[in-house]
Design a protein around this motif. Sequence first.
Motif, PDB file in Angstrom:
ATOM      1  N   ASP A 250      -9.971-108.054 -32.376  1.00 43.41           N
ATOM      2  CA  ASP A 250     -10.405-109.277 -33.051  1.00 43.41           C
ATOM      3  C   ASP A 250     -11.419-109.992 -32.160  1.00 43.41           C
TER       4      ASP A 250
ATOM      5  N   GLN B  27     -11.201-113.749 -31.082  1.00 43.41           N
ATOM      6  CA  GLN B  27     -10.211-114.240 -30.118  1.00 43.41           C
ATOM      7  C   GLN B  27     -10.846-114.637 -28.788  1.00 43.41           C
TER       8      GLN B  27
ATOM      9  N   THR C  36       4.189-110.083 -34.131  1.00 42.00           N
ATOM     10  CA  THR C  36       2.735-110.169 -34.033  1.00 42.00           C
ATOM     11  C   THR C  36       2.405-110.764 -32.673  1.00 42.00           C
TER      12      THR C  36
ATOM     13  N   LEU D  85      -0.882-111.430 -29.564  1.00 43.30           N
ATOM     14  CA  LEU D  85      -2.270-111.429 -29.110  1.00 43.30           C
ATOM     15  C   LEU D  85      -2.289-111.141 -27.617  1.00 43.30           C
TER      16      LEU D  85
ATOM     17  N   ARG E 171      -5.003-107.529 -31.139  1.00 42.12           N
ATOM     18  CA  ARG E 171      -3.871-108.018 -31.927  1.00 42.12           C
ATOM     19  C   ARG E 171      -2.954-106.829 -32.251  1.00 42.12           C
TER      20      ARG E 171
END
Length: 617
Positions: free
Chosen positions: A223, A226, A284, A286, A291
């Motif tokens: 991602d 981010q 989930t 990060l 991710r």
Amino acid sequence: MKRLLPSRYGSLLAAVLLSACTAAWAAEPQPKLAHILLLEAQHLNREESWPAATTAARVAMEAGRREGVNGIVAMLDGGSLLVNLLYKQGKYAEARAAAEEQVEYEEQQTASFGSTVTPDLHGAALLGLAIEASMAAGDRAAVVRLQEKLYSVAKPYSGLWRLSPDEPRLHYELAGLSLPLILGQWKLTKFEPANSRDFDSRVLYTQKSADSHLSAEISLSYDELQRKKTSSQRQEWLKSYDELGEQKARASAMPDLPFDGLTAVKLQRPEPCDGEPCTNVYWTALRGDWRMEIDVIFRSRDEAQAVEQVRKLFAALKWQSAPQLFRERTMAEQNRDMDSHWNTPGGWSKAAELAEQAKPDAFFSEEIARLQTFIGVAQYRRGALDAARRTLDLAVLAWGDGSAKNEKFYKAALDYAADIAYRQRRDTEAVALNRTFIEWQESDASMGWGIPKGENAFVNHWAGMRLPLRVGTYRLRLGDANHFYYENLQTGAQLGLTVGLAQSSDQELESLLRAFMTKKLGLQAGEMHITKFSPKPAEHGEPQATGRKWEFDVTKLPDGKGASEEAPATGVLRETPIKMAFWIVDRKGQRSLLRAPIMDGGQTKAEANLIAQALSL
């Protein structure tokens, strides 16, 4: 459709399907269509007449193979049903053999059509079933062997992934992630590598027994957005899950992800499955720009066992680092800049320059294919054909069998690679590339047309028309309904072809052509010259066509319209012609028109004559 037979007649139905000599079969003037056979097999499966359903599924699959394109659904769904039925009956060796036979058959069929690059999703699903069957049979060596095949079928892009059967582990080199292939009763049954950074790479682990089913799907994506997120913004993201406090509390017994530097959350909720309560646990997380998401599903009564098994699986996951995949600017930003220049007249050179600059940030297959396409086309337009060939070969390889997301770039890579191959007399390769280029041109013009196997022509058997894919330095491109173009990529010269017109008087036709040149081409048509033209002789007893050629002297319109412009398909600057020539062919009540601009010095005239003679209209 006939009413389906009740389950007690299942064995009779199977016998009827297998026998070509019974009275019931003899009463049928033609064998049953594959999709009907598939429906019967599915009905027997729902009735739990599994032996009969197994036989029926095999018959449906084989009928689908015989029917070719029309039977593809029966072939695929019938084959999957066959493997599942064998597994349900505990015939694990047969289930594995049936799955492997289908994968091999589909690979042979795909290779025969010259397509071997795209991942085979159906084959991958069959291999997942074969892995399940091998594990149920206690054949762990077969599990690892089939996982190697699964890796091969998935076709991960070179350098991003590495399979180590001896460990046995799967390494996502780009992400620094290492995953087990087999661990206790866990085994990897699905592998879907991403071809773009904004897509997920997925693996699926399963455990199956007669009364238990546990699965864990792990996905990882990159991602780019981010990078700009601060620590406080990530905490805000984490707080957004506070409203799901009950689900967070339920998941407390489940293990946390065992990696450093995570911002993570886990949730647990009930969900129905197979008629009994199940539980879904979702993580989930990060880490840097990456991710990770994990979905675990199990029967609620097996929660204690699931907690222990998930803990063991997590302990076997190794994520050493979370590397950054771009420098100052995101790949998305760089792509937008390249696209902007590519879509601007004369901007191809700048697009290629930006592509060279973006190379250090390109890792996934679609990114590399895109950059190599820009660079290769620019090399072609500069006349560096050898360099363009090498670059476009890399682009076509990286594109695989294409991407709907980047269709125009894939078609450009095919188009220019084919043109170079023709010019360098690599005819077999050129024809294969050109066929694929035509097949990817979805338009109304393709309705009723096709490319017969082993031929280098676009054919409409119903209308008796045959258009060569290439004539000299001109290749065929599809327009809208009944409209085609022959174009020279190097010069930008374009010849238009219209087929299936109603015949009309010469006066009506002349008026139509003059209006077309004014409104569509921005040209003022002057004096007309008529000469004879003999179309290609008819074949197989077809009526002979009649032909003539009309030439109009043309000039630019007084208001300046019709000035030189860039050809949309080739990006080459086109000059205003001094004449427009039309070849008119009448056959079987229909008319075809080939038009060509004639430049000062006679350019395109000889080529157009050659194309007109080559067409079977």
